[in-house]
Design a protein around this motif. Structure first.
Motif, PDB file in Angstrom:
ATOM      1  N   LEU A 251       0.820  -1.211   0.000  1.00  0.00           N
ATOM      2  CA  LEU A 251       0.000   0.000   0.000  1.00  0.00           C
ATOM      3  C   LEU A 251       0.855   1.263   0.000  1.00  0.00           C
ATOM      4  CD1 LEU A 251      -2.938  -0.862   2.437  1.00  0.00           C
ATOM      5  CD2 LEU A 251      -3.085  -0.404  -0.009  1.00  0.00           C
ATOM      6  N   LEU A 252       1.966   1.227   0.735  1.00  0.00           N
ATOM      7  CA  LEU A 252       2.823   2.412   0.797  1.00  0.00           C
ATOM      8  C   LEU A 252       3.435   2.725  -0.563  1.00  0.00           C
ATOM      9  CD1 LEU A 252       4.664   1.842   4.186  1.00  0.00           C
ATOM     10  CD2 LEU A 252       2.905   3.543   3.692  1.00  0.00           C
ATOM     11  N   ALA A 253       3.890   1.692  -1.269  1.00  0.00           N
ATOM     12  CA  ALA A 253       4.429   1.925  -2.606  1.00  0.00           C
ATOM     13  C   ALA A 253       3.362   2.548  -3.505  1.00  0.00           C
ATOM     14  CB  ALA A 253       4.940   0.613  -3.199  1.00  0.00           C
ATOM     15  N   SER A 254       2.136   2.086  -3.380  1.00  0.00           N
ATOM     16  CA  SER A 254       1.044   2.642  -4.182  1.00  0.00           C
ATOM     17  C   SER A 254       0.714   4.069  -3.749  1.00  0.00           C
ATOM     18  CB  SER A 254      -0.203   1.761  -4.052  1.00  0.00           C
ATOM     19  OG  SER A 254       0.077   0.429  -4.433  1.00  0.00           O
ATOM     20  N   ILE A 255       0.733   4.339  -2.423  1.00  0.00           N
ATOM     21  CA  ILE A 255       0.410   5.671  -1.923  1.00  0.00           C
ATOM     22  C   ILE A 255       1.418   6.697  -2.418  1.00  0.00           C
ATOM     23  CG2 ILE A 255       0.385   7.077   0.185  1.00  0.00           C
ATOM     24  CD1 ILE A 255      -0.924   4.663   1.598  1.00  0.00           C
ATOM     25  N   VAL A 256       2.707   6.344  -2.359  1.00  0.00           N
ATOM     26  CA  VAL A 256       3.738   7.284  -2.806  1.00  0.00           C
ATOM     27  C   VAL A 256       3.569   7.584  -4.289  1.00  0.00           C
ATOM     28  CG1 VAL A 256       6.218   7.582  -3.175  1.00  0.00           C
ATOM     29  CG2 VAL A 256       5.372   6.669  -1.001  1.00  0.00           C
ATOM     30  N   ILE A 278       7.995   6.414  -9.710  1.00  0.00           N
ATOM     31  CA  ILE A 278       6.911   5.520 -10.136  1.00  0.00           C
ATOM     32  C   ILE A 278       7.485   4.182 -10.624  1.00  0.00           C
ATOM     33  CG2 ILE A 278       5.115   5.213 -11.875  1.00  0.00           C
ATOM     34  CD1 ILE A 278       4.493   8.169 -11.584  1.00  0.00           C
ATOM     35  N   LEU A 279       8.592   4.216 -11.351  1.00  0.00           N
ATOM     36  CA  LEU A 279       9.227   2.982 -11.797  1.00  0.00           C
ATOM     37  C   LEU A 279       9.709   2.149 -10.612  1.00  0.00           C
ATOM     38  CD1 LEU A 279      11.283   4.171 -14.915  1.00  0.00           C
ATOM     39  CD2 LEU A 279       9.255   2.696 -14.892  1.00  0.00           C
ATOM     40  N   THR A 280      10.271   2.804  -9.606  1.00  0.00           N
ATOM     41  CA  THR A 280      10.735   2.077  -8.417  1.00  0.00           C
ATOM     42  C   THR A 280       9.561   1.439  -7.680  1.00  0.00           C
ATOM     43  OG1 THR A 280      12.560   3.652  -8.176  1.00  0.00           O
ATOM     44  CG2 THR A 280      12.065   2.266  -6.290  1.00  0.00           C
ATOM     45  N   CYS A 281       8.480   2.181  -7.501  1.00  0.00           N
ATOM     46  CA  CYS A 281       7.291   1.630  -6.830  1.00  0.00           C
ATOM     47  C   CYS A 281       6.733   0.445  -7.608  1.00  0.00           C
ATOM     48  CB  CYS A 281       6.223   2.709  -6.670  1.00  0.00           C
ATOM     49  SG  CYS A 281       6.671   4.044  -5.541  1.00  0.00           S
ATOM     50  N   GLY A 282       6.654   0.579  -8.940  1.00  0.00           N
ATOM     51  CA  GLY A 282       6.172  -0.533  -9.752  1.00  0.00           C
ATOM     52  C   GLY A 282       7.070  -1.753  -9.641  1.00  0.00           C
ATOM     53  N   GLY A 283       8.381  -1.526  -9.584  1.00  0.00           N
ATOM     54  CA  GLY A 283       9.308  -2.645  -9.438  1.00  0.00           C
ATOM     55  C   GLY A 283       9.116  -3.381  -8.120  1.00  0.00           C
ATOM     56  N   LEU A 284       8.838  -2.642  -7.049  1.00  0.00           N
ATOM     57  CA  LEU A 284       8.623  -3.288  -5.752  1.00  0.00           C
ATOM     58  C   LEU A 284       7.350  -4.132  -5.763  1.00  0.00           C
ATOM     59  CD1 LEU A 284       9.620  -0.444  -3.258  1.00  0.00           C
ATOM     60  CD2 LEU A 284      11.011  -2.338  -4.114  1.00  0.00           C
ATOM     61  N   LEU A 285       6.299  -3.626  -6.392  1.00  0.00           N
ATOM     62  CA  LEU A 285       5.064  -4.410  -6.479  1.00  0.00           C
ATOM     63  C   LEU A 285       5.265  -5.655  -7.328  1.00  0.00           C
ATOM     64  CD1 LEU A 285       2.494  -1.480  -6.882  1.00  0.00           C
ATOM     65  CD2 LEU A 285       2.981  -2.829  -4.838  1.00  0.00           C
ATOM     66  N   ALA A 286       6.052  -5.538  -8.409  1.00  0.00           N
ATOM     67  CA  ALA A 286       6.366  -6.714  -9.230  1.00  0.00           C
ATOM     68  C   ALA A 286       7.185  -7.723  -8.434  1.00  0.00           C
ATOM     69  CB  ALA A 286       7.116  -6.277 -10.489  1.00  0.00           C
ATOM     70  N   LEU A 287       8.069  -7.229  -7.567  1.00  0.00           N
ATOM     71  CA  LEU A 287       8.872  -8.117  -6.724  1.00  0.00           C
ATOM     72  C   LEU A 287       7.990  -8.939  -5.793  1.00  0.00           C
ATOM     73  CD1 LEU A 287      11.737  -8.930  -5.812  1.00  0.00           C
ATOM     74  CD2 LEU A 287      11.666  -7.020  -4.214  1.00  0.00           C
ATOM     75  N   GLY A 555       4.535  11.806   5.344  1.00  0.00           N
ATOM     76  CA  GLY A 555       3.115  11.473   5.454  1.00  0.00           C
ATOM     77  C   GLY A 555       2.860   9.993   5.220  1.00  0.00           C
ATOM     78  N   ALA A 556       3.525   9.419   4.225  1.00  0.00           N
ATOM     79  CA  ALA A 556       3.355   7.988   3.960  1.00  0.00           C
ATOM     80  C   ALA A 556       3.978   7.150   5.074  1.00  0.00           C
ATOM     81  CB  ALA A 556       3.981   7.626   2.613  1.00  0.00           C
ATOM     82  N   GLY A 557       5.094   7.638   5.653  1.00  0.00           N
ATOM     83  CA  GLY A 557       5.676   6.920   6.786  1.00  0.00           C
ATOM     84  C   GLY A 557       4.734   6.885   7.969  1.00  0.00           C
ATOM     85  N   LEU A 558       4.057   8.005   8.242  1.00  0.00           N
ATOM     86  CA  LEU A 558       3.043   8.025   9.299  1.00  0.00           C
ATOM     87  C   LEU A 558       1.881   7.104   8.948  1.00  0.00           C
ATOM     88  CD1 LEU A 558       1.949   9.215  11.929  1.00  0.00           C
ATOM     89  CD2 LEU A 558       1.065  11.143  10.610  1.00  0.00           C
ATOM     90  N   ALA A 559       1.501   7.070   7.670  1.00  0.00           N
ATOM     91  CA  ALA A 559       0.421   6.167   7.241  1.00  0.00           C
ATOM     92  C   ALA A 559       0.783   4.710   7.483  1.00  0.00           C
ATOM     93  CB  ALA A 559       0.119   6.399   5.757  1.00  0.00           C
ATOM     94  N   ALA A 560       2.080   4.383   7.410  1.00  0.00           N
ATOM     95  CA  ALA A 560       2.504   3.002   7.675  1.00  0.00           C
ATOM     96  C   ALA A 560       2.076   2.571   9.075  1.00  0.00           C
ATOM     97  CB  ALA A 560       4.021   2.881   7.517  1.00  0.00           C
ATOM     98  N   PHE A 561       2.276   3.446  10.067  1.00  0.00           N
ATOM     99  CA  PHE A 561       1.859   3.117  11.430  1.00  0.00           C
ATOM    100  C   PHE A 561       0.344   2.976  11.523  1.00  0.00           C
ATOM    101  CE2 PHE A 561       6.076   4.679  12.489  1.00  0.00           C
ATOM    102  CZ  PHE A 561       6.439   3.857  13.548  1.00  0.00           C
ATOM    103  N   LEU A 562      -0.379   3.841  10.823  1.00  0.00           N
ATOM    104  CA  LEU A 562      -1.840   3.811  10.916  1.00  0.00           C
ATOM    105  C   LEU A 562      -2.414   2.577  10.240  1.00  0.00           C
ATOM    106  CD1 LEU A 562      -2.589   7.577  10.201  1.00  0.00           C
ATOM    107  CD2 LEU A 562      -2.266   6.445  12.416  1.00  0.00           C
ATOM    108  N   ILE A 563      -1.798   2.136   9.145  1.00  0.00           N
ATOM    109  CA  ILE A 563      -2.289   0.944   8.433  1.00  0.00           C
ATOM    110  C   ILE A 563      -1.908  -0.322   9.186  1.00  0.00           C
ATOM    111  CG2 ILE A 563      -2.105  -0.386   6.304  1.00  0.00           C
ATOM    112  CD1 ILE A 563      -1.538   2.305   4.863  1.00  0.00           C
ATOM    113  N   HIS A 564      -0.612  -0.474   9.472  1.00  0.00           N
ATOM    114  CA  HIS A 564      -0.165  -1.680  10.176  1.00  0.00           C
ATOM    115  C   HIS A 564      -0.762  -1.739  11.581  1.00  0.00           C
ATOM    116  CE1 HIS A 564       3.426  -4.679  10.466  1.00  0.00           C
ATOM    117  NE2 HIS A 564       2.405  -5.090  11.179  1.00  0.00           N
ATOM    118  N   GLY A 565      -1.077  -0.558  12.143  1.00  0.00           N
ATOM    119  CA  GLY A 565      -1.663  -0.514  13.470  1.00  0.00           C
ATOM    120  C   GLY A 565      -3.015  -1.188  13.577  1.00  0.00           C
ATOM    121  N   MET A 566      -3.654  -1.461  12.446  1.00  0.00           N
ATOM    122  CA  MET A 566      -4.919  -2.196  12.494  1.00  0.00           C
ATOM    123  C   MET A 566      -4.711  -3.646  12.932  1.00  0.00           C
ATOM    124  SD  MET A 566      -6.716  -0.831   8.993  1.00  0.00           S
ATOM    125  CE  MET A 566      -6.892   0.927   8.661  1.00  0.00           C
TER     126      MET A 566
END
Length: 611
Positions: A251-256, A278-287, A555-566
């Motif tokens: 989700l973080l790769a997509s958010i960024v 965007i290429l780096t984020c896409g590469g991580l999702l492909a990984l 902002g996305a780093g803070l979102a990591a805590f909020l998402i994983h915090g579920m």
């Protein structure tokens, strides 16, 4: 008269110069101490440092030094801190609620106050970062961000070496934790953190900063280095084998990527490095997709979170009528793999057949570590194999129970994960057998009984227990960080693991600090986040893209805590609660930098002397 005036002016100027020099020295020391603290976040030593009757970890000491330098700097500069109201008031309100709840926690007041003190230390770090970033701007933000990424990347690299079970690396990592994190026979990446889930949270929160650094890089080589750091953090998070980490990282790769695309449409000027990010984020999702396709272990871990189902055995053992004392014999046993993963005799943690000897009346353990019998080959789920197993009788005559049990070397017995053993009554009598091979060494703390342990409480059970406890204390809860000490009776347990939290940040806050605590936390995050969104939505003539990228990353780093915090709770651990507060402070300070500034007034002081 003129000479006296000039002398006074010289003295004042000298004093001001000395004060300015001291202030600059303090500011430089503070910035280096903050950089060191952020780089050290993944490296909290397992042993504390006693000072004045209290024990501090190296991270806590580093945070105290930074706070002390900040206070000295404010005194030297004779100025109040430059803080945004949402952060200052929000942090104060949350700490007040925590303190009030802790004071009402009864027998657990000490534990609750300790938790509150840690959060106060984190809040000081947030305020310090917000103040310094508001004053020193992007150069300091870049300096501190690179320090954090350097520390997290070094930790992740050690984690990948840990997965390869390189002995010098394992010995090095023992400085930071009691033992590696394993599930059954599978080693989970925990690197320099005490537990794998803590590592996952830290890497996820740092990941967006590495991604935006790809866009901020001025040259291709630096962009490739930052992309490598992002990939390292992403892979390390996945190899913690946490489903929440997989979800959050993807989700973080997509958010960024989506956040950067949205800004491209709104801003007056293009966001530099957008295509690279965007290429780096896409590469991580492909990984991630590649790991699903190529790693059966990864698929099983993500598909089946109940690791107790991974290793299940069924036994069909021939009876053994009698053995001589200390006799080493062979006995036919048919074993069936009823679990979800392959048993491998040639792995780094091989699976083997073994046994325990029990006293029949009390079921006290007589011999815990029996001889190992290797499997003839890998045993896939659903397959069976007949083995002529080694078994050595106890040295004293008597009646015993032979309990067959599978074992994963350095990973534990199947019975510890809830798999039943196969019990056979055996009589040991007659003359002792001649000299036999030595049996495996017994562990330091031999269990008194073989207990087939029930699985740990599921999240649903913990959440239901938390809800029942909270209903009795709705306003201020039972005290922050107290739930893990008291939840057992709520789900019918006499003994329970007091390291287990609610596995949910929001429920933990609700049961620990009540409605007031959860509302204060959400209000703080919402206020800081709203200021960041307003800053991102504006147009700034002097912005070259650096602040926009930095705001997206924090902002996305803070979102990591909020998402994983579920699905988990991380406010208990130094590395993660300090990182959470650091992100709040950085986001607040950067939002102030990005906001339109009023025209500064410059005053010219004229000194007139008369002859």
């Amino acid at each position: 008269m003129v000479c006296q005036t000039e002398g006074s002016l010289t003295a004042i100027t000298g004093a001001q110069s000395t004060t300015a020099a001291r202030t600059r020295t303090l500011a430089s020391s503070l910035h280096w101490s903050l950089a060191l603290l952020l780089a050290m976040l993944p490296f909290e030593l397992n042993t504390g440092i006693p000072i004045a009757g209290l024990t501090f970890t190296n991270l806590e000491l580093a945070a105290l030094v930074a706070s002390g330098l900040w206070g000295a700097l404010l005194v030297s500069a004779r100025r109040p801190p430059r803080l945004a109201r949402p952060l200052a008031l929000g942090a104060a309100a949350l700490l007040v609620v925590f303190a009030a709840s802790a004071l009402l926690a009864g027998d657990w007041r000490g534990a609750a106050l300790k938790f509150t003190t840690r959060q106060a230390q984190g809040a000081l770090l947030a305020l310090c970062l917000a103040d310094q970033l508001a004053r020193h701007g992007w150069p300091l933000a870049r300096h501190l961000g690179l320090a954090l990424l350097a520390g997290m990347s070094a930790s992740a690299a050690l984690g990948l070496l840990e997965i390869g079970e390189i002995r010098p690396v394992l010995a090095l990592l023992a400085m930071f934790k009691d033992q590696p994190t394993t599930i059954g026979g599978l080693l989970r990446l925990s690197a320099t953190f005490a537990y794998a889930n803590i590592a996952a949270m830290a890497y996820e929160a740092a990941l967006p900063l590495a991604l935006v650094a790809v866009g901020l890089a001025a040259v291709r080589r630096a962009a490739l280095l930052m992309a490598g750091c992002a990939t390292l953090l992403y892979v390390a998070a996945l190899l913690t084998y946490s489903r929440a980490a997989l979800l959050t990282a993807a989700l973080l790769a997509s958010i960024v990527a989506l956040g950067a695309l949205a800004l491209r449409r709104r801003a007056d000027r293009p966001l530099p490095g957008l295509r690279r990010v965007i290429l780096t984020c896409g590469g991580l999702l492909a990984l991630t997709a590649g790991m699903f396709l190529l790693s059966p272990t990864f698929r099983v871990r993500i598909a089946e979170p109940d690791i107790d189902r991974w290793y299940r055995a069924e036994y069909l053992a021939a009876p053994i009528a009698r053995l001589a004392p200390n006799e080493l014999a062979r006995a036919p046993v048919t074993i069936s793999n009823r679990g979800l993963v392959t048993w491998r005799p040639d792995a780094l943690r091989p699976v083997a057949l073994s046994y325990h000897w029990l006293e029949p009346r009390t079921r006290r353990v007589v011999r815990y570590n029996g001889h190992r019998t290797e499997l003839p080959g890998p045993l896939e789920p659903g397959q069976s194999a007949r083995i002529d197993a080694y078994v050595q009788a106890p040295s004293q005559p008597g009646s015993y129970i032979l309990a067959w049990d599978m074992v994963t070397e350095q990973g534990g017995w199947f019975s510890e994960r809830g798999s039943p053993v196969a019990e056979l009554p055996v009589i040991v009598s007659g003359a002792p057998a001649p000299s036999q091979p030595a049996q495996a060494a017994e562990p330091a703390n031999v269990p008194q009984q073989i207990i087939v342990r029930p699985p740990p409480p599921a999240r649903g059970q913990l959440w239901a227990a938390a809800a029942r406890i909270w209903l009795a204390h709705p306003a201020l809860g039972i005290g922050p960080d107290v739930f893990r000490h008291v939840y057992g009776p709520a789900i019918g347990l006499r003994r329970w693991d007091d390291r287990v939290h609610t596995n949910n940040l929001y429920i933990e806050l609700l049961v620990g600090a009540g409605v007031a605590g959860l509302a204060a936390f959400l209000a703080l995050v919402a206020a800081v986040g709203a200021a960041a969104v307003r800053a991102l939505a504006g147009v700034y003539a002097a912005d070259t893209g650096a602040l926009r990228w930095a705001l997206i990353g924090c902002g996305a780093g803070l979102a990591a805590f909020l998402i994983h915090g579920m699905l988990d709770m991380f406010l208990e651990y130094s590395a993660t609660y300090l990182l959470l507060w650091a992100l709040l402070g950085a986001l607040s300070g950067l939002s102030g930098l990005a906001a339109p500034q009023p025209l500064q007034q410059h005053h010219l002081v004229l000194v007139v002397s008369s002859q």
